[in-house]
Design a protein around this motif. Sequence first.
Motif, mmCIF file in Angstrom:
data_model
loop_
_atom_site.group_PDB
_atom_site.id
_atom_site.type_symbol
_atom_site.label_atom_id
_atom_site.label_comp_id
_atom_site.label_asym_id
_atom_site.label_seq_id
_atom_site.Cartn_x
_atom_site.Cartn_y
_atom_site.Cartn_z
ATOM 1 N N VAL A 8 -2.913 13.402 -3.765
ATOM 2 C CA VAL A 8 -4.349 12.228 -4.427
ATOM 3 C C VAL A 8 -4.420 11.624 -5.303
ATOM 4 C CG1 VAL A 8 -5.849 14.149 -3.251
ATOM 5 C CG2 VAL A 8 -5.043 14.561 -5.565
ATOM 6 N N ASP A 9 -5.514 10.916 -5.372
ATOM 7 C CA ASP A 9 -5.495 10.272 -6.393
ATOM 8 C C ASP A 9 -7.288 9.940 -6.996
ATOM 9 O OD1 ASP A 9 -4.660 9.094 -8.870
ATOM 10 O OD2 ASP A 9 -5.190 6.447 -9.011
ATOM 11 N N LEU A 10 -7.498 9.783 -8.262
ATOM 12 C CA LEU A 10 -9.497 9.101 -8.538
ATOM 13 C C LEU A 10 -9.423 8.276 -9.377
ATOM 14 C CD1 LEU A 10 -11.892 10.149 -8.519
ATOM 15 C CD2 LEU A 10 -11.640 11.142 -9.978
ATOM 16 N N VAL A 11 -9.460 7.350 -8.596
ATOM 17 C CA VAL A 11 -9.145 5.691 -9.650
ATOM 18 C C VAL A 11 -11.106 5.270 -10.336
ATOM 19 C CG1 VAL A 11 -8.861 2.907 -9.644
ATOM 20 C CG2 VAL A 11 -8.133 4.705 -8.278
ATOM 21 N N ASN A 12 -11.166 4.953 -11.638
ATOM 22 C CA ASN A 12 -12.318 4.675 -11.559
ATOM 23 C C ASN A 12 -12.119 2.804 -11.773
ATOM 24 O OD1 ASN A 12 -13.912 3.642 -15.025
ATOM 25 N ND2 ASN A 12 -14.885 5.719 -13.557
ATOM 26 N N ILE A 13 -13.308 2.677 -10.994
ATOM 27 C CA ILE A 13 -12.987 0.500 -10.831
ATOM 28 C C ILE A 13 -13.690 0.471 -11.896
ATOM 29 C CG2 ILE A 13 -14.689 -0.735 -9.244
ATOM 30 C CD1 ILE A 13 -15.044 1.285 -7.405
ATOM 31 N N PRO A 14 -14.323 0.643 -13.082
ATOM 32 C CA PRO A 14 -14.399 -0.107 -14.335
ATOM 33 C C PRO A 14 -13.081 -0.027 -15.059
ATOM 34 C CG PRO A 14 -16.657 1.470 -13.640
ATOM 35 C CD PRO A 14 -15.369 1.528 -12.723
ATOM 36 N N LYS A 60 -1.384 3.698 -3.140
ATOM 37 C CA LYS A 60 -0.062 4.491 -3.697
ATOM 38 C C LYS A 60 -0.013 5.535 -4.818
ATOM 39 C CE LYS A 60 0.402 -1.027 -2.486
ATOM 40 N NZ LYS A 60 0.954 -2.222 -2.857
ATOM 41 N N GLU A 61 -0.888 5.368 -5.624
ATOM 42 C CA GLU A 61 -0.234 6.485 -6.430
ATOM 43 C C GLU A 61 -0.432 7.510 -5.941
ATOM 44 O OE1 GLU A 61 -0.429 7.327 -9.779
ATOM 45 O OE2 GLU A 61 0.220 4.904 -9.833
ATOM 46 N N ALA A 62 -1.386 8.045 -4.961
ATOM 47 C CA ALA A 62 -2.113 9.065 -3.945
ATOM 48 C C ALA A 62 -0.315 9.461 -3.100
ATOM 49 C CB ALA A 62 -3.364 9.007 -3.257
ATOM 50 N N ALA A 63 0.231 8.428 -2.631
ATOM 51 C CA ALA A 63 1.024 8.006 -1.718
ATOM 52 C C ALA A 63 2.983 8.475 -2.741
ATOM 53 C CB ALA A 63 1.725 7.495 -1.171
ATOM 54 N N TYR A 64 2.310 8.029 -3.450
ATOM 55 C CA TYR A 64 3.961 8.601 -4.795
ATOM 56 C C TYR A 64 3.862 9.952 -5.193
ATOM 57 C CZ TYR A 64 7.319 7.907 -7.973
ATOM 58 O OH TYR A 64 8.168 8.199 -8.953
#
Length: 132
Positions: A8-14, A60-64
Amino acid sequence: MAILGIGVDLVNIPRITALLSRRDSQRFASRILSPDELALWQSIPLNRRVQFLAVRWGVKEAAYKAMFPVVRPTWKDLTYHGAKVADDGQWLKPSLTYRPPASSIPVIGRIHVSVSHDADYVYASVLVDGYS
């Protein structure tokens, strides 16, 4: 088939916006996008490019995380395809394609991906079936 991993990954758009403001956006995009994704990124309106990059970064971070340590994909080995309508009118789920450059890398099973975004965040989860 057994599960190889879940990521899983959480990305902050800002945060992605800030990265792009400090760097050449074309150069940054070309580092993390596969050739197919880069061509698509170049064709979309400027105001949608940050979210486009944030989604792919998260996926891609979650896939890795799901593939490690059996497989260590690079950014460009993975291509995300968003949900779309097929020629027959049926909706197709989002998908993630893994194209390793060498045939000596283990063959992994099916990749399942889910993405959600709201306001300033993108959440991505990836489940990878077993490998041989």
